[in-house]
Design an enzyme around this catalytic site. Sequence first.
Site, PDB file in Angstrom:
ATOM      1  N   ASN A  43       0.670  -1.192   0.072  1.00  0.00           N
ATOM      2  CA  ASN A  43      -0.052  -0.111   0.086  1.00  0.00           C
ATOM      3  C   ASN A  43       0.844   1.080   0.043  1.00  0.00           C
ATOM      4  OD1 ASN A  43       0.753  -0.901   2.630  1.00  0.00           O
ATOM      5  ND2 ASN A  43      -1.141   0.160   3.536  1.00  0.00           N
ATOM      6  N   GLU A  56      -2.856  -4.678  -3.254  1.00  0.00           N
ATOM      7  CA  GLU A  56      -3.538  -5.435  -4.272  1.00  0.00           C
ATOM      8  C   GLU A  56      -3.444  -4.789  -5.516  1.00  0.00           C
ATOM      9  OE1 GLU A  56      -4.708  -4.752  -1.411  1.00  0.00           O
ATOM     10  OE2 GLU A  56      -5.948  -6.406  -0.690  1.00  0.00           O
ATOM     11  N   CYS A  87     -10.386  -4.766   0.233  1.00  0.00           N
ATOM     12  CA  CYS A  87     -11.575  -4.085   0.330  1.00  0.00           C
ATOM     13  C   CYS A  87     -12.301  -4.226  -1.140  1.00  0.00           C
ATOM     14  CB  CYS A  87     -10.988  -2.586   0.413  1.00  0.00           C
ATOM     15  SG  CYS A  87     -10.157  -2.025  -1.319  1.00  0.00           S
ATOM     16  N   CYS A  90     -10.773  -3.498  -4.089  1.00  0.00           N
ATOM     17  CA  CYS A  90      -9.651  -4.368  -4.632  1.00  0.00           C
ATOM     18  C   CYS A  90     -10.185  -5.736  -5.271  1.00  0.00           C
ATOM     19  CB  CYS A  90      -8.750  -4.669  -3.564  1.00  0.00           C
ATOM     20  SG  CYS A  90      -7.462  -3.248  -3.393  1.00  0.00           S
TER      21      CYS A  90
HETATM   22  N1  THU Z   1      -5.172  -1.710   2.483  1.00  0.00           N
HETATM   23  C1  THU Z   1      -4.607  -2.637   1.415  1.00  0.00           C
HETATM   24  O1  THU Z   1      -3.559  -2.365   0.945  1.00  0.00           O
HETATM   25  N2  THU Z   1      -5.226  -3.871   1.204  1.00  0.00           N
HETATM   26  C2  THU Z   1      -6.346  -4.164   1.545  1.00  0.00           C
HETATM   27  O2  THU Z   1      -6.785  -5.148   1.548  1.00  0.00           O
HETATM   28  C3  THU Z   1      -6.841  -3.459   2.916  1.00  0.00           C
HETATM   29  C4  THU Z   1      -6.274  -2.089   2.937  1.00  0.00           C
HETATM   30  C5  THU Z   1      -4.592  -0.352   3.142  1.00  0.00           C
HETATM   31  C6  THU Z   1      -4.958   0.883   2.461  1.00  0.00           C
HETATM   32  C7  THU Z   1      -4.550   1.643   3.526  1.00  0.00           C
HETATM   33  O3  THU Z   1      -3.369   2.202   3.121  1.00  0.00           O
HETATM   34  C8  THU Z   1      -4.314   1.007   4.705  1.00  0.00           C
HETATM   35  O4  THU Z   1      -4.561  -0.454   4.278  1.00  0.00           O
HETATM   36  C9  THU Z   1      -5.552   0.958   5.771  1.00  0.00           C
HETATM   37  O5  THU Z   1      -6.779   0.840   5.319  1.00  0.00           O
END
Ligand code: THU
Length: 133
Positions: A43, A56, A87, A90
């Site tokens: 992320n 993702e 989420c 994603c």
């Molecule tokens: N996040 C992801 O990278 N993938 C997920 O499946 C859930 C959430 C990240 C987004 C944000 O940077 C942090 O997690 C908190 O939501």
Amino acid sequence: MTTLEQLFTAALEVRQKAYAPYSKFAVGAALKGTNGKIYTGCNVENVSFPCGTCAEAGAVASMNADACRLIKEIVIVADSQTLITPCGACLQRLAEFSDSKTKIHLANLKGVQKSCTLTELLPMSFAEKGLKK
Ligand code: THU
């Protein structure tokens, strides 16, 4: 041949590179394309919060940049008391590049804890047939 353990290790490694100064929640994703290669993503947040991208999304973009369009399996890892699932946005991103055999592995720092299909996580995804008038 890539094992699930190797895919998990790749997800764990890329998670260390996450840029998450706002949420302090690092996520790593490692996917194996149907070409057998591994693509990773973490992320990447932004001070303008909606501009941040999920792990993702990075892995899917990297696979596409290598002209691979189908995910064989993906590991998503985070350090959370409850196992995290991708989420909603994603899930739709993954749906675009998955088929009924694609496996989604949910992991914490100890390893993969649960494996599922995209249909289990997103039973009614928006699909191309929905574009037909
Ligand atoms: N996040 C992801 O990278 N993938 C997920 O499946 C859930 C959430 C990240 C987004 C944000 O940077 C942090 O997690 C908190 O939501």
